[in-house]
Design an enzyme around this catalytic site. Structure first.
Site, PDB file in Angstrom:
ATOM      1  N   HIS A   1       5.227  -0.500   8.563  1.00 46.41           N
ATOM      2  CA  HIS A   1       4.176  -0.950   7.615  1.00 46.41           C
ATOM      3  C   HIS A   1       4.166  -2.360   7.668  1.00 46.41           C
ATOM      4  O   HIS A   1       5.420  -3.192   7.880  1.00 46.41           O
ATOM      5  CB  HIS A   1       4.558  -0.481   6.161  1.00 46.41           C
ATOM      6  CG  HIS A   1       4.420   0.922   5.978  1.00 46.41           C
ATOM      7  ND1 HIS A   1       3.994   1.370   4.876  1.00 46.41           N
ATOM      8  CD2 HIS A   1       4.346   1.987   6.720  1.00 46.41           C
ATOM      9  CE1 HIS A   1       3.866   2.687   4.798  1.00 46.41           C
ATOM     10  NE2 HIS A   1       4.066   3.138   6.043  1.00 46.41           N
TER      11      HIS A   1
ATOM     12  N   GLU B   1       6.808   9.588   5.796  1.00 40.79           N
ATOM     13  CA  GLU B   1       7.131   8.322   5.485  1.00 40.79           C
ATOM     14  C   GLU B   1       8.663   8.227   5.047  1.00 40.79           C
ATOM     15  O   GLU B   1       9.054   9.167   4.296  1.00 40.79           O
ATOM     16  CB  GLU B   1       6.366   7.698   4.580  1.00 40.79           C
ATOM     17  CG  GLU B   1       6.611   6.342   4.036  1.00 40.79           C
ATOM     18  CD  GLU B   1       5.506   6.009   2.741  1.00 40.79           C
ATOM     19  OE1 GLU B   1       4.314   5.561   3.299  1.00 40.79           O
ATOM     20  OE2 GLU B   1       6.053   6.069   1.676  1.00 40.79           O
TER      21      GLU B   1
ATOM     22  N   ARG C   1      -2.844  -3.991   2.194  1.00 41.69           N
ATOM     23  CA  ARG C   1      -2.880  -5.386   1.528  1.00 41.69           C
ATOM     24  C   ARG C   1      -1.635  -5.407   0.849  1.00 41.69           C
ATOM     25  O   ARG C   1      -1.003  -6.679   0.825  1.00 41.69           O
ATOM     26  CB  ARG C   1      -4.167  -5.224   0.294  1.00 41.69           C
ATOM     27  CG  ARG C   1      -4.106  -6.556  -0.191  1.00 41.69           C
ATOM     28  CD  ARG C   1      -4.959  -6.478  -1.492  1.00 41.69           C
ATOM     29  NE  ARG C   1      -4.024  -5.799  -2.809  1.00 41.69           N
ATOM     30  CZ  ARG C   1      -4.476  -5.647  -4.018  1.00 41.69           C
ATOM     31  NH1 ARG C   1      -5.703  -5.908  -4.401  1.00 41.69           N
ATOM     32  NH2 ARG C   1      -3.450  -5.002  -4.825  1.00 41.69           N
TER      33      ARG C   1
ATOM     34  N   ALA D   1      -6.357  -5.754   3.616  1.00 45.01           N
ATOM     35  CA  ALA D   1      -5.907  -5.479   5.043  1.00 45.01           C
ATOM     36  C   ALA D   1      -7.035  -5.458   5.948  1.00 45.01           C
ATOM     37  O   ALA D   1      -6.643  -5.847   7.232  1.00 45.01           O
ATOM     38  CB  ALA D   1      -5.662  -3.884   4.932  1.00 45.01           C
TER      39      ALA D   1
ATOM     40  N   LYS E   1      14.191  12.340   1.237  1.00 46.03           N
ATOM     41  CA  LYS E   1      14.861  13.436   1.361  1.00 46.03           C
ATOM     42  C   LYS E   1      14.726  14.645   2.556  1.00 46.03           C
ATOM     43  O   LYS E   1      13.545  15.192   2.682  1.00 46.03           O
ATOM     44  CB  LYS E   1      14.235  14.307  -0.045  1.00 46.03           C
ATOM     45  CG  LYS E   1      14.488  13.402  -1.152  1.00 46.03           C
ATOM     46  CD  LYS E   1      13.916  14.156  -2.420  1.00 46.03           C
ATOM     47  CE  LYS E   1      14.237  13.239  -3.718  1.00 46.03           C
ATOM     48  NZ  LYS E   1      13.382  13.902  -4.806  1.00 46.03           N
TER      49      LYS E   1
ATOM     50  N   LYS F   1     -13.560  -1.706   6.497  1.00 52.11           N
ATOM     51  CA  LYS F   1     -11.913  -2.054   7.146  1.00 52.11           C
ATOM     52  C   LYS F   1     -11.801  -1.295   8.437  1.00 52.11           C
ATOM     53  O   LYS F   1     -11.291  -1.701   9.480  1.00 52.11           O
ATOM     54  CB  LYS F   1     -10.913  -1.350   5.836  1.00 52.11           C
ATOM     55  CG  LYS F   1      -9.625  -1.807   6.416  1.00 52.11           C
ATOM     56  CD  LYS F   1      -8.456  -1.329   5.084  1.00 52.11           C
ATOM     57  CE  LYS F   1      -8.801   0.122   4.723  1.00 52.11           C
ATOM     58  NZ  LYS F   1      -7.551   0.175   3.722  1.00 52.11           N
TER      59      LYS F   1
END
Length: 283
Positions: A74, A14, A104, A124, A271, A164
């Site tokens: 996202h 990510e 969410r 979500a 990083k 969900k």
């Protein structure tokens, strides 16, 4: 479009968009390094209320089309409405991005309590069917090995997670955790609840002492004694702390590999050197 298999032990990352527009080339340089390890995908975070939505789409397009790595953009429910969702998904498709992570999202600072309570998409799980209705997307979602901070207990949390997943989730990515035993217990619990999608373990290398006061604290993740002692020992020496943080993350991932997990999702904090050092040690 992504296809994630169970028990394959994949590796993904990510990154987050820079706050200033003139720093966007720095994230491109970071991605140019990370792409060399050929991760399964790289996800890009999204500012609450859409504050970074354009940067998210632009960076995801760079990952997908220039780095030639699958990108996940996202998308947060907070601050989202029908028109914004439609235009955002159209923009992603136009840029060749077929993968999203539905969240969410936290309440933006400028959003009033009334606006937050009356938001279009509460969670979500309300957003996911709307994404499905607007195109063919791979949809990932989040989960909390240590229970969502707003849930009353583990049972309630897993019940909501099952709801969900049943709306059309292709895989789950966990919040960061630092104790693998917590993760294994969570995996046992969701299996009993009938949740059978791949689950990627979210790992954040703690390479500076201040991370405990920012990302770690905000996530609600508990801090094991071993990690606390590591920070107490090395926190005042940047080089030693970085090395120790990498070693801690590597030990976590090695243990996950031995136990046949579906994959690891590394919270890179942008990083590249830390990301590559961990990848080379574990894969």
């Amino acid at each position: 479009m992504l296809k994630i298999e169970k028990n394959k032990m994949g590796f993904s990352c990510e990154v987050f968009p820079p706050k200033r527009n003139d720093d966007i080339y720095e994230i491109y340089r970071t991605l140019d390094e990370i792409k060399l390890i050929k991760p399964d995908f790289i996800s890009v975070t999204y500012g609450a209320g859409g504050s970074n939505s354009k940067k998210t789409a632009t960076i995801a397009a760079y990952i997908q089309n220039i780095c030639e790595v699958e990108a996940i953009a996202h998308i947060t429910a907070v601050g989202m409405d029908d028109n914004l969702l439609t235009s955002l998904l159209f923009e992603l498709k136009k840029k060749g991005i077929d993968n999203v992570l539905a969240l969410r999202g936290d309440k933006p600072k400028l959003m009033s309590d009334e606006e937050f309570e009356n938001r279009k998409y509460k969670y979500a799980k309300n957003l996911i069917p709307e994404i499905r209705s607007r195109g063919d997307f791979f949809i990932a979602a989040a989960c909390y090995p240590e229970v969502h901070p707003e849930s009353s207990n583990r049972e309630e949390d897993i019940r909501y997670l099952k709801d969900k997943v049943d709306t059309g989730v292709d895989c789950l990515v966990t919040q960061m955790f630092f104790d693998n035993k917590v993760f294994y217990k969570f995996m046992d619990d969701i299996k009993k609840a009938g949740i059978d999608v791949p689950v990627l373990a979210g790992i954040m290398p703690v390479t500076t002492a201040k991370q405990l006061g920012t990302s770690v604290t905000l996530s609600g993740s508990s801090v094991p004694n071993e990690l606390s002692q590591m920070i107490a020992k090395y926190g005042n020496n940047a080089e030693d702390m970085k090395k120790a943080g990498i070693e801690y993350a590597v030990a976590q991932i090695d243990d996950l590999k031995k136990n046949g997990m579906d994959g690891v999702h590394l919270y890179t904090m942008n990083k590249a050197d830390v990301t590559m050092a961990i990848y080379e040690a574990v894969m």
